[in-house]
Scaffold this active site. Structure first.
Site, PDB file in Angstrom:
ATOM      1  N   ARG A  61      30.121 -66.756 -39.737  1.00  0.00           N
ATOM      2  CA  ARG A  61      30.220 -66.993 -41.181  1.00  0.00           C
ATOM      3  C   ARG A  61      31.524 -66.451 -41.761  1.00  0.00           C
ATOM      4  O   ARG A  61      31.693 -66.432 -42.976  1.00  0.00           O
ATOM      5  CB  ARG A  61      29.037 -66.322 -41.898  1.00  0.00           C
ATOM      6  N   GLU A  93      20.780 -72.142 -26.682  1.00  0.00           N
ATOM      7  CA  GLU A  93      20.930 -71.635 -28.049  1.00  0.00           C
ATOM      8  C   GLU A  93      19.554 -71.448 -28.693  1.00  0.00           C
ATOM      9  O   GLU A  93      19.370 -71.661 -29.883  1.00  0.00           O
ATOM     10  CB  GLU A  93      21.757 -72.596 -28.898  1.00  0.00           C
ATOM     11  N   HIS A 139      24.128 -78.384 -24.727  1.00  0.00           N
ATOM     12  CA  HIS A 139      23.379 -77.313 -25.380  1.00  0.00           C
ATOM     13  C   HIS A 139      21.895 -77.624 -25.162  1.00  0.00           C
ATOM     14  O   HIS A 139      21.384 -78.625 -25.673  1.00  0.00           O
ATOM     15  CB  HIS A 139      23.676 -77.269 -26.882  1.00  0.00           C
ATOM     16  N   HIS A 171      31.568 -78.014 -34.529  1.00  0.00           N
ATOM     17  CA  HIS A 171      30.862 -79.023 -35.309  1.00  0.00           C
ATOM     18  C   HIS A 171      31.909 -79.860 -36.036  1.00  0.00           C
ATOM     19  O   HIS A 171      32.791 -79.284 -36.714  1.00  0.00           O
ATOM     20  CB  HIS A 171      29.949 -78.358 -36.330  1.00  0.00           C
ATOM     21  N   HIS A 195      16.288 -75.170 -33.876  1.00  0.00           N
ATOM     22  CA  HIS A 195      16.116 -74.959 -32.446  1.00  0.00           C
ATOM     23  C   HIS A 195      14.816 -74.206 -32.163  1.00  0.00           C
ATOM     24  O   HIS A 195      14.391 -73.356 -32.938  1.00  0.00           O
ATOM     25  CB  HIS A 195      17.288 -74.168 -31.880  1.00  0.00           C
ATOM     26  N   HIS A 237      19.655 -81.509 -31.366  1.00  0.00           N
ATOM     27  CA  HIS A 237      20.350 -82.376 -32.314  1.00  0.00           C
ATOM     28  C   HIS A 237      20.139 -83.848 -31.969  1.00  0.00           C
ATOM     29  O   HIS A 237      19.905 -84.673 -32.862  1.00  0.00           O
ATOM     30  CB  HIS A 237      21.845 -82.079 -32.307  1.00  0.00           C
ATOM     31  N   ASP A 259      17.939 -79.605 -38.108  1.00  0.00           N
ATOM     32  CA  ASP A 259      18.510 -78.803 -37.022  1.00  0.00           C
ATOM     33  C   ASP A 259      17.766 -77.475 -36.947  1.00  0.00           C
ATOM     34  O   ASP A 259      18.155 -76.500 -37.572  1.00  0.00           O
ATOM     35  CB  ASP A 259      19.992 -78.581 -37.295  1.00  0.00           C
ATOM     36  N   TYR A 304      30.981 -71.506 -37.993  1.00  0.00           N
ATOM     37  CA  TYR A 304      30.348 -72.509 -38.840  1.00  0.00           C
ATOM     38  C   TYR A 304      31.173 -72.792 -40.093  1.00  0.00           C
ATOM     39  O   TYR A 304      31.021 -73.847 -40.719  1.00  0.00           O
ATOM     40  CB  TYR A 304      28.953 -72.047 -39.258  1.00  0.00           C
ATOM     41  N   GLU A 361      30.744 -81.487 -30.980  1.00  0.00           N
ATOM     42  CA  GLU A 361      29.303 -81.335 -30.801  1.00  0.00           C
ATOM     43  C   GLU A 361      28.570 -82.436 -31.555  1.00  0.00           C
ATOM     44  O   GLU A 361      28.819 -82.670 -32.736  1.00  0.00           O
ATOM     45  CB  GLU A 361      28.839 -79.970 -31.305  1.00  0.00           C
ATOM     46  N   HIS A 406      32.520 -71.103 -29.075  1.00  0.00           N
ATOM     47  CA  HIS A 406      31.964 -71.884 -30.186  1.00  0.00           C
ATOM     48  C   HIS A 406      32.704 -71.513 -31.465  1.00  0.00           C
ATOM     49  O   HIS A 406      32.804 -70.338 -31.824  1.00  0.00           O
ATOM     50  CB  HIS A 406      30.473 -71.587 -30.337  1.00  0.00           C
ATOM     51  N   ASP A 439      23.809 -81.694 -27.780  1.00  0.00           N
ATOM     52  CA  ASP A 439      22.759 -80.714 -28.018  1.00  0.00           C
ATOM     53  C   ASP A 439      21.429 -81.450 -27.999  1.00  0.00           C
ATOM     54  O   ASP A 439      21.227 -82.403 -28.759  1.00  0.00           O
ATOM     55  CB  ASP A 439      22.998 -80.048 -29.381  1.00  0.00           C
TER      56      ASP A 439
END
Length: 276
Positions: free
Chosen positions: A36, A255, A210, A106, A225, A178, A223, A69, A141, A66, A175
């Site tokens: 973040r 994940e 993923h 992403h 998981h 996803h 989304d 975000y 992704e 990765h 993923d």
């Protein structure tokens, strides 16, 4: 089989590699910086050398970096796009120092401009950033399709790749959560999904998976998981995925909502059903 969890690298790459070995993993994924936030911690050559030694001794596959975000390359806000470009350029410079690494991000959210405008901004950022000297494969992704996300359809991933000048450096990370949430039926038509991906994008572009179950129903565009075998995909579908001849040699990154012991149990469970 190359499989591993998402780990924190707050104590360094060598410590993360030791954690991976302890739980039976042969790779791991990590955030390049606070997911973040914006600032990354400096890299230390001795730490990278320690990771390199452990990876060689334990036959690691590629680790996966990765992106944060907060990196939205296709926002309608120019300041957000500029911030994202800064993250991307810094991440590319850092990855030059980390051996055998993939990079995933992403594609972003177009924030109301429309998919075509979003794709154009992503392509612009990649063309400004990628150079011949960058060795890692940059993976788009595939997304679940919530809100104004770009990248939930194979055609959108292909359009981004086609727009990148140095697109030999571009790959895709799919993923499983996803994919299922975006309307690709991995449970009942895995072969059909892979055939569609091959026709539209090309299986040679698929560099990683993923591996996640989903809390949400098929085609929900949500989304969320779930732990392996506890969600709407179910363990039988996961077993088919890890054993599929078109996927089985790829690295798999977990994940799922787990701590280390939970990841260890998932890795053991998946390894137990591997047929190749």
């Amino acid at each position: 089989m190359t499989i591993g969890p998402h780990l924190t690298i707050s104590n360094g790459f060598e410590a993360a590699a030791n954690e991976a070995v302890r739980i039976g993993a042969t790779t791991f994924q990590y955030f390049t910086r606070n997911p973040r936030g914006g600032k990354a911690k400096p890299l230390h050559p001795s730490d990278i050398e320690g990771y390199r030694r452990i990876a060689a001794e334990n036959d690691f596959g590629p680790i996966m970096a990765h992106a944060a975000y907060t990196m939205n390359l296709c926002s309608a806000d120019p300041s957000v796009r500029d911030f994202a470009k800064g993250i991307l350029k810094d991440d590319m410079a850092r990855l030059l120092e980390i051996p055998n690494s993939l990079y995933v991000f992403h594609p972003g959210s177009h924030t109301g401009q429309g998919v075509e405008a979003g794709i154009a901004y992503i392509v612009e950022a990649l063309n400004e950033t990628l150079t011949e000297s960058i060795p890692p494969v940059i993976c788009l992704e595939g997304m679940s399709g919530k809100g104004s996300e770009v990248g939930a359809r194979f055609e959108e991933l292909r359009a981004i790749i086609d727009g990148v000048t140095l697109n030999e450096k571009m790959g895709v990370c799919l993923d499983t959560c996803h994919l299922y949430s975006s309307g690709y039926d991995l449970v009942n038509d895995l072969d059909g999904v892979l055939e569609a991906f091959d026709r539209i994008v090309g299986l040679e572009r698929l560099k990683a998976i993923h591996l996640n179950d989903s809390m949400m129903p098929f085609a929900s565009n949500k989304d969320r998981h779930e732990k392996i075998g506890d969600g709407t995909l179910g363990f039988e579908a996961i077993e088919r995925i890890v054993n599929h001849p078109k996927l089985s040699q790829l690295p798999f990154y977990l994940e799922t909502p787990n701590e280390l012991d939970g990841y260890a149990a998932e890795i053991a469970k998946i390894r137990a059903v591997r047929r190749t």
